[in-house]
Design an enzyme around this catalytic site. Structure first.
Site, PDB file in Angstrom:
ATOM      1  N   LYS A  33      60.730   8.899  69.274  1.00  0.00           N
ATOM      2  CA  LYS A  33      62.006   8.260  69.469  1.00  0.00           C
ATOM      3  C   LYS A  33      62.232   7.106  68.493  1.00  0.00           C
ATOM      4  O   LYS A  33      63.362   6.745  68.180  1.00  0.00           O
ATOM      5  CB  LYS A  33      62.068   7.683  70.904  1.00  0.00           C
ATOM      6  CG  LYS A  33      61.985   8.673  72.014  1.00  0.00           C
ATOM      7  CD  LYS A  33      62.054   7.912  73.348  1.00  0.00           C
ATOM      8  CE  LYS A  33      61.815   8.807  74.520  1.00  0.00           C
ATOM      9  NZ  LYS A  33      61.725   8.023  75.794  1.00  0.00           N
ATOM     10  N   GLY A  34      61.137   6.490  68.060  1.00  0.00           N
ATOM     11  CA  GLY A  34      61.200   5.193  67.378  1.00  0.00           C
ATOM     12  C   GLY A  34      62.125   5.090  66.176  1.00  0.00           C
ATOM     13  O   GLY A  34      62.684   4.033  65.920  1.00  0.00           O
TER      14      GLY A  34
ATOM     15  N   GLU B 218      59.985   7.579  59.415  1.00  0.00           N
ATOM     16  CA  GLU B 218      59.170   6.955  60.457  1.00  0.00           C
ATOM     17  C   GLU B 218      59.642   5.522  60.704  1.00  0.00           C
ATOM     18  O   GLU B 218      60.067   4.830  59.774  1.00  0.00           O
ATOM     19  CB  GLU B 218      57.705   6.915  60.006  1.00  0.00           C
ATOM     20  CG  GLU B 218      56.844   8.014  60.592  1.00  0.00           C
ATOM     21  CD  GLU B 218      56.498   7.795  62.058  1.00  0.00           C
ATOM     22  OE1 GLU B 218      57.234   7.084  62.785  1.00  0.00           O
ATOM     23  OE2 GLU B 218      55.467   8.353  62.478  1.00  0.00           O
TER      24      GLU B 218
ATOM     25  N   ASP C 119      51.189   2.629  61.075  1.00  0.00           N
ATOM     26  CA  ASP C 119      50.137   1.736  61.570  1.00  0.00           C
ATOM     27  C   ASP C 119      48.808   2.312  61.070  1.00  0.00           C
ATOM     28  O   ASP C 119      48.459   2.134  59.912  1.00  0.00           O
ATOM     29  CB  ASP C 119      50.291   1.714  63.098  1.00  0.00           C
ATOM     30  CG  ASP C 119      49.345   0.784  63.820  1.00  0.00           C
ATOM     31  OD1 ASP C 119      48.512   0.149  63.174  1.00  0.00           O
ATOM     32  OD2 ASP C 119      49.440   0.684  65.057  1.00  0.00           O
TER      33      ASP C 119
ATOM     34  N   LYS D 244      52.193  -1.592  58.389  1.00  0.00           N
ATOM     35  CA  LYS D 244      51.135  -2.583  58.625  1.00  0.00           C
ATOM     36  C   LYS D 244      50.050  -2.294  57.585  1.00  0.00           C
ATOM     37  O   LYS D 244      49.163  -1.471  57.826  1.00  0.00           O
ATOM     38  CB  LYS D 244      50.557  -2.430  60.036  1.00  0.00           C
ATOM     39  CG  LYS D 244      51.546  -2.736  61.157  1.00  0.00           C
ATOM     40  CD  LYS D 244      50.878  -2.572  62.528  1.00  0.00           C
ATOM     41  CE  LYS D 244      51.874  -2.648  63.654  1.00  0.00           C
ATOM     42  NZ  LYS D 244      51.282  -2.288  64.967  1.00  0.00           N
TER      43      LYS D 244
ATOM     44  N   PHE E 242      51.459  -6.086  67.197  1.00  0.00           N
ATOM     45  CA  PHE E 242      52.297  -5.127  67.911  1.00  0.00           C
ATOM     46  C   PHE E 242      53.731  -5.642  67.898  1.00  0.00           C
ATOM     47  O   PHE E 242      53.998  -6.783  68.241  1.00  0.00           O
ATOM     48  CB  PHE E 242      51.800  -4.953  69.349  1.00  0.00           C
ATOM     49  CG  PHE E 242      52.433  -3.768  70.028  1.00  0.00           C
ATOM     50  CD1 PHE E 242      51.935  -2.487  69.838  1.00  0.00           C
ATOM     51  CD2 PHE E 242      53.550  -3.928  70.830  1.00  0.00           C
ATOM     52  CE1 PHE E 242      52.530  -1.385  70.441  1.00  0.00           C
ATOM     53  CE2 PHE E 242      54.156  -2.835  71.443  1.00  0.00           C
ATOM     54  CZ  PHE E 242      53.646  -1.563  71.252  1.00  0.00           C
TER      55      PHE E 242
ATOM     56  N   ARG F  38      63.495  -1.030  72.826  1.00  0.00           N
ATOM     57  CA  ARG F  38      63.994  -0.206  71.714  1.00  0.00           C
ATOM     58  C   ARG F  38      65.372  -0.616  71.213  1.00  0.00           C
ATOM     59  O   ARG F  38      65.703  -0.438  70.063  1.00  0.00           O
ATOM     60  CB  ARG F  38      64.142   1.254  72.159  1.00  0.00           C
ATOM     61  CG  ARG F  38      62.875   2.007  72.262  1.00  0.00           C
ATOM     62  CD  ARG F  38      63.179   3.491  72.402  1.00  0.00           C
ATOM     63  NE  ARG F  38      62.061   4.219  72.985  1.00  0.00           N
ATOM     64  CZ  ARG F  38      60.973   4.556  72.310  1.00  0.00           C
ATOM     65  NH1 ARG F  38      60.848   4.245  71.042  1.00  0.00           N
ATOM     66  NH2 ARG F  38      59.992   5.198  72.913  1.00  0.00           N
TER      67      ARG F  38
HETATM   68  P1  IMP Z   1      50.053   5.437  63.703  1.00  0.00           P
HETATM   69  O1  IMP Z   1      49.851   6.883  64.033  1.00  0.00           O
HETATM   70  O2  IMP Z   1      48.927   4.568  64.183  1.00  0.00           O
HETATM   71  O3  IMP Z   1      50.383   5.177  62.243  1.00  0.00           O
HETATM   72  O4  IMP Z   1      51.273   4.930  64.557  1.00  0.00           O
HETATM   73  C1  IMP Z   1      52.526   5.428  64.336  1.00  0.00           C
HETATM   74  C2  IMP Z   1      53.417   5.444  65.554  1.00  0.00           C
HETATM   75  O5  IMP Z   1      52.970   4.600  66.613  1.00  0.00           O
HETATM   76  C3  IMP Z   1      54.748   4.938  65.119  1.00  0.00           C
HETATM   77  O6  IMP Z   1      55.592   6.012  64.786  1.00  0.00           O
HETATM   78  C4  IMP Z   1      55.245   4.190  66.331  1.00  0.00           C
HETATM   79  O7  IMP Z   1      56.006   5.056  67.139  1.00  0.00           O
HETATM   80  C5  IMP Z   1      54.018   3.762  67.058  1.00  0.00           C
HETATM   81  N1  IMP Z   1      53.662   2.372  66.731  1.00  0.00           N
HETATM   82  C6  IMP Z   1      52.786   1.930  65.801  1.00  0.00           C
HETATM   83  N2  IMP Z   1      52.712   0.599  65.767  1.00  0.00           N
HETATM   84  C7  IMP Z   1      53.585   0.161  66.705  1.00  0.00           C
HETATM   85  C8  IMP Z   1      53.992  -1.157  67.151  1.00  0.00           C
HETATM   86  O8  IMP Z   1      53.535  -2.203  66.667  1.00  0.00           O
HETATM   87  N3  IMP Z   1      54.925  -1.191  68.127  1.00  0.00           N
HETATM   88  C9  IMP Z   1      55.479  -0.077  68.690  1.00  0.00           C
HETATM   89  N4  IMP Z   1      55.133   1.159  68.307  1.00  0.00           N
HETATM   90  C10 IMP Z   1      54.204   1.283  67.324  1.00  0.00           C
HETATM   91 MG    MG Z   2      56.960   6.809  65.940  1.00  0.00          MG
END
Ligand code: IMP
Ligand code: MG
Length: 181
Positions: A49-50, A104, A108, A136, A157, A170
């Site tokens: 959803k983000g 995206e 992270d 990040k 976060f 959101r």
């Molecule tokens: P990754 O797989 O660790 O790179 O994380 C990616 C997904 O996790 C992103 O598409 C976000 O939906 C969620 N996410 C990562 N960091 C955050 C944060 O700081 N706050 C809220 N959602 C996050």
């Molecule tokens: Mg996401």
């Protein structure tokens, strides 16, 4: 004016980036895309959803012919991302021979991206590019190049502008970071 702090569930978050700065970063990304896609028609793949708010804002500034598709991927449970990825790849998504730009909200660890990249390769996409609104850099350890990056943020976060903490936050137009307690 953004709120200096917001409260979601059991935590307090403080303002990190106001909407105006986020918008300026998105417009820069769109400018680059307008140059890159002068002749080719890409598929923008919005990761829900983000990324919904980012995608809406970006698409208003991209003035090239394109397709827009959506997929749903979930990697966070509250503030915990240790449980792996829960994804429903769109069965009817056809990207064979196409240039795909993954949209995206945030990169992270890069786990989600790595997963999506592999799936799109299996679907025989010609070229896979990544556009992330937030990054990040201290957390990202993968080799997949990030083609379009909006804003780099500290390893905290964050919520707002589409990003949630357990489905809260959101809808805020500004970005907030978790406060140390
Ligand atoms: P990754 O797989 O660790 O790179 O994380 C990616 C997904 O996790 C992103 O598409 C976000 O939906 C969620 N996410 C990562 N960091 C955050 C944060 O700081 N706050 C809220 N959602 C996050
Ligand atoms: Mg996401």
């Amino acid at each position: 004016m953004p709120h200096p702090t917001i409260h979601l569930h059991d935590h307090t978050f403080k303002i990190l980036f106001p909407y105006e700065e986020i918008l300026a970063a998105i417009e820069k990304m769109a400018e680059k895309m307008n140059q890159d896609f002068e002749t080719e028609k890409p598929v923008f793949l919005v990761v829900l959803k983000g990324a919904f708010m980012f995608a809406a804002e970006l698409m208003k500034a991209v003035n090239r012919d394109c397709d827009i598709e959506f997929i749903r991927v979930k990697s966070y449970d509250g503030m915990d991302n240790s449980k792996g990825i829960d994804a429903g790849m769109h069965q009817k998504l056809n990207v064979k021979g196409r240039t795909v730009v993954i949209l995206e909200d945030i990169v992270d660890s890069g786990n989600t991206l790595e997963y999506l990249f592999a799936e799109l390769k299996k679907m025989e996409a010609k070229d896979i590019r990544i556009a992330t609104l937030f990054l990040k850099p201290e957390a990202y350890k993968k080799d997949i190049p990030l083609d379009y990056v909006g804003l780099e943020i500290p390893n905290q976060f964050v919520v707002g502008f589409g990003l949630d903490y357990d489905e809260r936050g959101r809808g805020f137009k500004d970005l907030y970071a978790l406060m140390d307690e």
